[in-house]
Write a protein that holds these residues in place. Structure first.
Motif, PDB file in Angstrom:
ATOM      1  N   LEU A  32      42.024 -49.837  12.148  1.00  0.00           N
ATOM      2  CA  LEU A  32      41.976 -49.184  13.449  1.00  0.00           C
ATOM      3  C   LEU A  32      42.113 -50.243  14.524  1.00  0.00           C
ATOM      4  N   LEU A  33      42.867 -49.927  15.564  1.00  0.00           N
ATOM      5  CA  LEU A  33      42.965 -50.790  16.729  1.00  0.00           C
ATOM      6  C   LEU A  33      42.383 -50.024  17.908  1.00  0.00           C
ATOM      7  N   LEU A  34      41.247 -50.503  18.411  1.00  0.00           N
ATOM      8  CA  LEU A  34      40.594 -49.888  19.562  1.00  0.00           C
ATOM      9  C   LEU A  34      41.032 -50.649  20.801  1.00  0.00           C
ATOM     10  N   THR A  35      41.735 -49.970  21.696  1.00  0.00           N
ATOM     11  CA  THR A  35      42.281 -50.627  22.874  1.00  0.00           C
ATOM     12  C   THR A  35      41.712 -50.002  24.142  1.00  0.00           C
ATOM     13  N   GLY A  36      41.855 -50.734  25.234  1.00  0.00           N
ATOM     14  CA  GLY A  36      41.401 -50.259  26.532  1.00  0.00           C
ATOM     15  C   GLY A  36      40.735 -51.387  27.284  1.00  0.00           C
ATOM     16  N   PRO A  37      40.563 -51.231  28.577  1.00  0.00           N
ATOM     17  CA  PRO A  37      39.958 -52.295  29.388  1.00  0.00           C
ATOM     18  C   PRO A  37      38.579 -52.695  28.885  1.00  0.00           C
ATOM     19  N   SER A  38      38.169 -53.901  29.207  1.00  0.00           N
ATOM     20  CA  SER A  38      36.825 -54.364  28.850  1.00  0.00           C
ATOM     21  C   SER A  38      35.780 -53.502  29.545  1.00  0.00           C
ATOM     22  N   GLY A  39      34.635 -53.399  28.901  1.00  0.00           N
ATOM     23  CA  GLY A  39      33.516 -52.696  29.509  1.00  0.00           C
ATOM     24  C   GLY A  39      33.442 -51.214  29.223  1.00  0.00           C
ATOM     25  N   LEU A  40      34.275 -50.710  28.311  1.00  0.00           N
ATOM     26  CA  LEU A  40      34.269 -49.279  28.019  1.00  0.00           C
ATOM     27  C   LEU A  40      33.473 -48.935  26.763  1.00  0.00           C
ATOM     28  N   GLY A  41      32.905 -49.945  26.104  1.00  0.00           N
ATOM     29  CA  GLY A  41      32.067 -49.674  24.940  1.00  0.00           C
ATOM     30  C   GLY A  41      32.808 -49.609  23.624  1.00  0.00           C
ATOM     31  N   LYS A  42      33.939 -50.316  23.519  1.00  0.00           N
ATOM     32  CA  LYS A  42      34.696 -50.282  22.258  1.00  0.00           C
ATOM     33  C   LYS A  42      33.877 -50.852  21.110  1.00  0.00           C
ATOM     34  N   GLN A  43      33.100 -51.892  21.389  1.00  0.00           N
ATOM     35  CA  GLN A  43      32.264 -52.458  20.323  1.00  0.00           C
ATOM     36  C   GLN A  43      31.200 -51.458  19.893  1.00  0.00           C
ATOM     37  N   GLN A  44      30.629 -50.756  20.841  1.00  0.00           N
ATOM     38  CA  GLN A  44      29.636 -49.732  20.513  1.00  0.00           C
ATOM     39  C   GLN A  44      30.259 -48.636  19.653  1.00  0.00           C
ATOM     40  N   PHE A  45      31.512 -48.256  19.969  1.00  0.00           N
ATOM     41  CA  PHE A  45      32.203 -47.235  19.184  1.00  0.00           C
ATOM     42  C   PHE A  45      32.462 -47.745  17.768  1.00  0.00           C
ATOM     43  N   ALA A  46      32.894 -49.002  17.638  1.00  0.00           N
ATOM     44  CA  ALA A  46      33.117 -49.591  16.314  1.00  0.00           C
ATOM     45  C   ALA A  46      31.830 -49.589  15.504  1.00  0.00           C
ATOM     46  N   HIS A  47      30.733 -49.875  16.161  1.00  0.00           N
ATOM     47  CA  HIS A  47      29.442 -49.882  15.476  1.00  0.00           C
ATOM     48  C   HIS A  47      29.078 -48.474  15.001  1.00  0.00           C
ATOM     49  N   ARG A  48      29.378 -47.479  15.818  1.00  0.00           N
ATOM     50  CA  ARG A  48      29.077 -46.090  15.431  1.00  0.00           C
ATOM     51  C   ARG A  48      29.878 -45.699  14.193  1.00  0.00           C
ATOM     52  N   ILE A  49      31.169 -46.069  14.172  1.00  0.00           N
ATOM     53  CA  ILE A  49      32.000 -45.809  13.002  1.00  0.00           C
ATOM     54  C   ILE A  49      31.408 -46.500  11.777  1.00  0.00           C
ATOM     55  N   ARG A 157      50.733 -51.457  12.075  1.00  0.00           N
ATOM     56  CA  ARG A 157      50.028 -51.154  10.828  1.00  0.00           C
ATOM     57  C   ARG A 157      48.604 -50.666  11.068  1.00  0.00           C
ATOM     58  N   CYS A 158      48.269 -50.404  12.317  1.00  0.00           N
ATOM     59  CA  CYS A 158      46.949 -49.896  12.670  1.00  0.00           C
ATOM     60  C   CYS A 158      47.077 -48.510  13.295  1.00  0.00           C
ATOM     61  N   GLN A 159      46.074 -47.676  13.057  1.00  0.00           N
ATOM     62  CA  GLN A 159      45.942 -46.450  13.831  1.00  0.00           C
ATOM     63  C   GLN A 159      45.275 -46.826  15.148  1.00  0.00           C
ATOM     64  N   ILE A 160      45.856 -46.407  16.258  1.00  0.00           N
ATOM     65  CA  ILE A 160      45.371 -46.838  17.565  1.00  0.00           C
ATOM     66  C   ILE A 160      44.520 -45.738  18.193  1.00  0.00           C
ATOM     67  N   LEU A 161      43.334 -46.127  18.631  1.00  0.00           N
ATOM     68  CA  LEU A 161      42.492 -45.262  19.453  1.00  0.00           C
ATOM     69  C   LEU A 161      42.388 -45.927  20.819  1.00  0.00           C
ATOM     70  N   ALA A 162      42.982 -45.309  21.822  1.00  0.00           N
ATOM     71  CA  ALA A 162      43.017 -45.886  23.166  1.00  0.00           C
ATOM     72  C   ALA A 162      41.876 -45.320  24.005  1.00  0.00           C
ATOM     73  N   PHE A 163      41.164 -46.204  24.687  1.00  0.00           N
ATOM     74  CA  PHE A 163      40.036 -45.817  25.525  1.00  0.00           C
ATOM     75  C   PHE A 163      40.430 -45.942  26.993  1.00  0.00           C
ATOM     76  N   TYR A 195      31.326 -49.552  32.325  1.00  0.00           N
ATOM     77  CA  TYR A 195      29.895 -49.333  32.426  1.00  0.00           C
ATOM     78  C   TYR A 195      29.106 -49.706  31.184  1.00  0.00           C
ATOM     79  N   SER A 196      29.766 -50.119  30.142  1.00  0.00           N
ATOM     80  CA  SER A 196      29.067 -50.102  28.850  1.00  0.00           C
ATOM     81  C   SER A 196      29.037 -51.457  28.167  1.00  0.00           C
ATOM     82  N   GLY A 197      28.826 -52.505  28.923  1.00  0.00           N
ATOM     83  CA  GLY A 197      28.655 -53.810  28.295  1.00  0.00           C
ATOM     84  C   GLY A 197      29.931 -54.327  27.658  1.00  0.00           C
ATOM     85  N   ALA A 198      29.765 -55.254  26.699  1.00  0.00           N
ATOM     86  CA  ALA A 198      30.926 -55.895  26.061  1.00  0.00           C
ATOM     87  C   ALA A 198      31.771 -54.875  25.334  1.00  0.00           C
ATOM     88  N   GLY A 199      33.082 -55.043  25.434  1.00  0.00           N
ATOM     89  CA  GLY A 199      33.997 -54.180  24.693  1.00  0.00           C
ATOM     90  C   GLY A 199      34.340 -52.925  25.427  1.00  0.00           C
TER      91      GLY A 199
END
Length: 199
Positions: A32-49, A157-163, A195-199
């Motif tokens: 998975l490739l999680l994309t989008g500007p910094s601060g949107l919580g991509k790391q938090q989403f990865a952790h949830r997955i 080669r990644c499925q992209i989830l754009a934030f 609003y959501s810290g790193a990622g």
């Protein structure tokens, strides 16, 4: 990685629905490739997955929070965070990842690369070989605010989830739920809707 168990961020709902569709249909991608500007919580989403996959007794696709795997998740032997050494993710880190993938595991193996766009060219080449020959029950999660810096061969080669940044209404509602006594209006104007810290 944090064991934060907060509710799903409102601006993550569509991406979470996409993820749940993968799970429900048995088509979980190997990358998975999680994309989008910094601060949107991509790391938090990865952790949830990660938590949902590693949980031994998930409830409606969510981690139970009670099993041994949930209790261990921040130090889970099958959850790995790969970050830059100085300014690059080095080829040695990717080789270590490839070695770990080759070892037997009773559950999912998850590797979070953050930020993936810091891959050294040699590391990117090594990663590409892994993406071309995926291993069952292995998930690579690449986080990037600058996905154009990744080789096209990796992105493809990644499925992209754009934030996307939250709407002002979403952000204000969520922030007031966190701390109602603060006047968020001037802070929202300065935040760039991150609003959501790193990622």
């Amino acid at each position: 990685m944090s064991t934060d168990n907060r509710e799903l961020l409102p601006w993550h709902e569509s991406q979470w629905r996409h993820w749940q569709q993968y799970v429900a249909s048995g088509t979980i991608p190997h990358a998975l490739l999680l994309t989008g500007p910094s601060g949107l919580g991509k790391q938090q989403f990865a952790h949830r997955i990660s938590r949902s996959l590693l949980c031994s007794a998930p409830l409606d696709g969510l981690p139970c929070g009670q099993c041994q795997d949930c209790c261990l998740v921040s130090d889970h032997p099958d959850l790995h965070l790969i970050q830059p050494d100085q300014q690059f993710i080095r080829v040695a880190a990717i080789r270590d990842m490839i070695h770990t993938i080759s070892l037997a595991s009773r559950t999912w193996r998850i590797f979070v690369l953050r930020p993936a766009d810091t891959l050294h060219p040699a590391a990117a080449n090594a990663l590409l070989k892994t993406l071309e020959e995926p291993t069952p029950n292995t998930l690579l999660i690449l986080l990037s605010a600058l996905p154009h810096r990744l080789p096209a061969t990796i992105r493809s080669r990644c499925q992209i989830l754009a934030f996307q940044p939250a709407t002002t209404t979403q952000a204000k509602t969520w922030l007031q739920q966190q701390q109602a006594e603060i006047d968020w209006e001037p802070l929202l104007a300065l935040s760039g809707r991150a609003y959501s810290g790193a990622g």
